[in-house]
Scaffold this motif. Structure first.
Motif, short mmCIF file in Angstrom:
data_model
loop_
_atom_site.label_atom_id
_atom_site.label_comp_id
_atom_site.label_asym_id
_atom_site.label_seq_id
_atom_site.Cartn_x
_atom_site.Cartn_y
_atom_site.Cartn_z
N LEU A 139 0.85 -1.19 0.00
CA LEU A 139 0.00 0.00 0.00
C LEU A 139 0.88 1.24 0.00
N ILE A 140 0.81 2.01 -1.08
CA ILE A 140 1.73 3.12 -1.28
C ILE A 140 0.93 4.32 -1.77
N SER A 141 1.25 5.49 -1.24
CA SER A 141 0.63 6.72 -1.72
C SER A 141 1.70 7.59 -2.38
N TYR A 142 1.24 8.52 -3.21
CA TYR A 142 2.19 9.41 -3.87
C TYR A 142 1.55 10.78 -4.09
N ILE A 143 2.41 11.78 -4.21
CA ILE A 143 2.00 13.14 -4.54
C ILE A 143 2.84 13.62 -5.71
N ASN A 144 2.18 14.18 -6.72
CA ASN A 144 2.86 14.76 -7.87
C ASN A 144 2.93 16.28 -7.71
N TYR A 145 4.08 16.83 -8.05
CA TYR A 145 4.28 18.28 -8.00
C TYR A 145 4.74 18.77 -9.36
N SER A 146 4.19 19.88 -9.83
CA SER A 146 4.73 20.59 -10.97
C SER A 146 5.83 21.52 -10.47
N VAL A 147 6.96 21.54 -11.16
CA VAL A 147 8.10 22.34 -10.74
C VAL A 147 8.32 23.46 -11.76
N ASN A 148 8.31 24.70 -11.29
CA ASN A 148 8.52 25.83 -12.19
C ASN A 148 9.91 25.76 -12.79
N LYS A 149 10.01 25.87 -14.11
CA LYS A 149 11.30 25.71 -14.79
C LYS A 149 12.29 26.81 -14.46
N SER A 157 0.08 18.96 -7.87
CA SER A 157 -0.81 18.85 -9.02
C SER A 157 -1.78 17.68 -8.92
N SER A 158 -1.40 16.63 -8.23
CA SER A 158 -2.29 15.47 -8.07
C SER A 158 -1.74 14.57 -6.98
N GLU A 159 -2.54 13.60 -6.58
CA GLU A 159 -2.10 12.62 -5.59
C GLU A 159 -2.79 11.29 -5.88
N GLY A 160 -2.26 10.22 -5.30
CA GLY A 160 -2.87 8.92 -5.59
C GLY A 160 -2.45 7.85 -4.62
N ASN A 161 -3.08 6.69 -4.79
CA ASN A 161 -2.80 5.51 -3.98
C ASN A 161 -2.62 4.30 -4.88
N LEU A 162 -1.69 3.43 -4.50
CA LEU A 162 -1.39 2.22 -5.24
C LEU A 162 -1.58 1.02 -4.33
N ALA A 163 -2.29 -0.01 -4.82
CA ALA A 163 -2.47 -1.24 -4.06
C ALA A 163 -1.94 -2.41 -4.88
N TYR A 164 -1.08 -3.23 -4.28
CA TYR A 164 -0.45 -4.35 -4.96
C TYR A 164 -0.87 -5.68 -4.35
N LYS A 165 -0.84 -6.71 -5.17
CA LYS A 165 -1.08 -8.07 -4.69
C LYS A 165 -0.33 -9.04 -5.59
N ASP A 166 0.44 -9.92 -4.99
CA ASP A 166 1.17 -10.96 -5.72
C ASP A 166 2.04 -10.39 -6.84
N GLY A 167 2.66 -9.24 -6.58
CA GLY A 167 3.58 -8.67 -7.55
C GLY A 167 2.94 -7.87 -8.65
N ASN A 168 1.64 -7.58 -8.54
CA ASN A 168 0.94 -6.81 -9.57
C ASN A 168 0.19 -5.64 -8.94
N LEU A 169 0.10 -4.56 -9.67
CA LEU A 169 -0.73 -3.43 -9.27
C LEU A 169 -2.18 -3.80 -9.53
N VAL A 170 -2.99 -3.90 -8.49
CA VAL A 170 -4.39 -4.31 -8.66
C VAL A 170 -5.35 -3.14 -8.62
N VAL A 176 -7.17 14.42 -9.09
CA VAL A 176 -6.74 15.69 -9.68
C VAL A 176 -7.84 16.70 -9.39
N ASN A 177 -7.51 17.72 -8.61
CA ASN A 177 -8.51 18.67 -8.12
C ASN A 177 -9.59 17.88 -7.37
N SER A 178 -10.83 17.92 -7.81
CA SER A 178 -11.90 17.22 -7.08
C SER A 178 -12.30 15.91 -7.75
N VAL A 179 -11.61 15.53 -8.82
CA VAL A 179 -11.99 14.34 -9.59
C VAL A 179 -11.04 13.18 -9.25
N THR A 180 -11.62 12.04 -8.87
CA THR A 180 -10.84 10.84 -8.58
C THR A 180 -11.10 9.80 -9.67
#
Length: 264
Positions: A139-149, A157-170, A176-180
């Motif tokens: 169970l892993i979460s992540y946050i994405n950031y836009s970096v000004n050049k 810019s967005s965030e998310g969650n990853l769930a794995y089972k038996d070596g695969n992302l399930v 993103v904003n209010s949309v999941t």
């Protein structure tokens, strides 16, 4: 999250590795793909291409097509960088994109993507940073950031969650904003063609859809509407249980979107 280089084309197809080591000690880990060919039924869906992969043992060194090249850098057994080059008709190579990875306690911690690298902007004109947090190995979460050049100021810019089972992302949820958007993946029990490449199992959704096994069904839903999209992929395997060809169908299940052929 943007994906680039060798991983970008594959991101449409397979199913992502977890950071667990799930291979049996008796399993043959020497099987590696030599070529990967992408075949589209018409030019409106994509351009046919063939990648040739080179290795040093189980470490991937490069992936090359007639007009592009991706180079991989390792530190020990960890992939720390991939660099993409455009190749013109005269054979001149120009670096365009780059991804740099850092690790903590053997797990991916940050990923920095740099796109449109130029002399004026050696860090790229588009920069994205991803930071991963581990609740457990599966169970892993992540946050994405836009970096000004110019200022290098980071903006979420967005965030998310990853769930794995038996070596695969399930399951992956991305907000993103209010949309999941939620994607649920189902798998066969055969061998993924890239499972033996050293370091891939640590890169998480950088290589989404590349895992221990092969994705056969993807179900996509969104909080924005009630529509559900279902995508199905079928496979032809060799005697060792690795795909020789896979065929991906559109949401209706009747039209081919693309096919992929592998040699080993």
């Amino acid at each position: 999250m943007k994906k680039i280089l060798f991983f970008s084309a594959l991101a449409l197809i397979l199913a992502s590795c977890s950071n667990d080591e799930n291979s049996s000690s008796s399993e043959d880990t020497s099987v590696l793909p030599k070529t990967i060919s992408y075949i589209y039924p018409n030019i409106y869906l994509g351009t046919n291409s063939k990648s040739t992969l080179t290795f040093n043992g189980n470490k991937i060194i490069s992936s090359i097509t007639p007009d592009s090249k991706t180079i991989f850098t390792y530190s020990g057994d960890l992939i720390t960088k991939q660099e993409a080059f455009d190749i013109d008709q005269q054979g001149k190579e120009t670096k365009d994109d780059e991804v740099v990875y850092t690790y903590e306690s053997g797990k991916l911690k940050t990923r920095i993507f740099k796109e449109n690298i130029t002399t004026e902007y050696p860090d790229g004109q588009y920069i994205e940073k991803t930071v991963y947090t581990y609740s457990s190995n599966d169970l892993i979460s992540y946050i994405n950031y836009s970096v000004n050049k110019d200022t290098k100021v980071e903006t979420k810019s967005s965030e998310g969650n990853l769930a794995y089972k038996d070596g695969n992302l399930v399951k992956e949820e991305q907000k993103v904003n209010s949309v999941t958007t939620t994607r649920v993946y189902e798998y066969d029990t055969k061998n993924n063609p890239l499972k033996n490449i050293l370091g891939f199992n640590l890169l998480l959704n950088e290589i989404s859809y590349i895992g221990k096994n092969n994705i056969v069904k993807t179900t996509r839903t969104s909080s924005e509407n009630s529509n559900t999209a279902v995508y199905v992929t079928s496979y032809t395997y060799n005697v060792s249980g690795y795909p020789l060809r896979n065929t991906s169908f559109d949401g209706g299940g009747t039209s081919i979107e693309y096919e992929i052929e592998y040699t080993y």
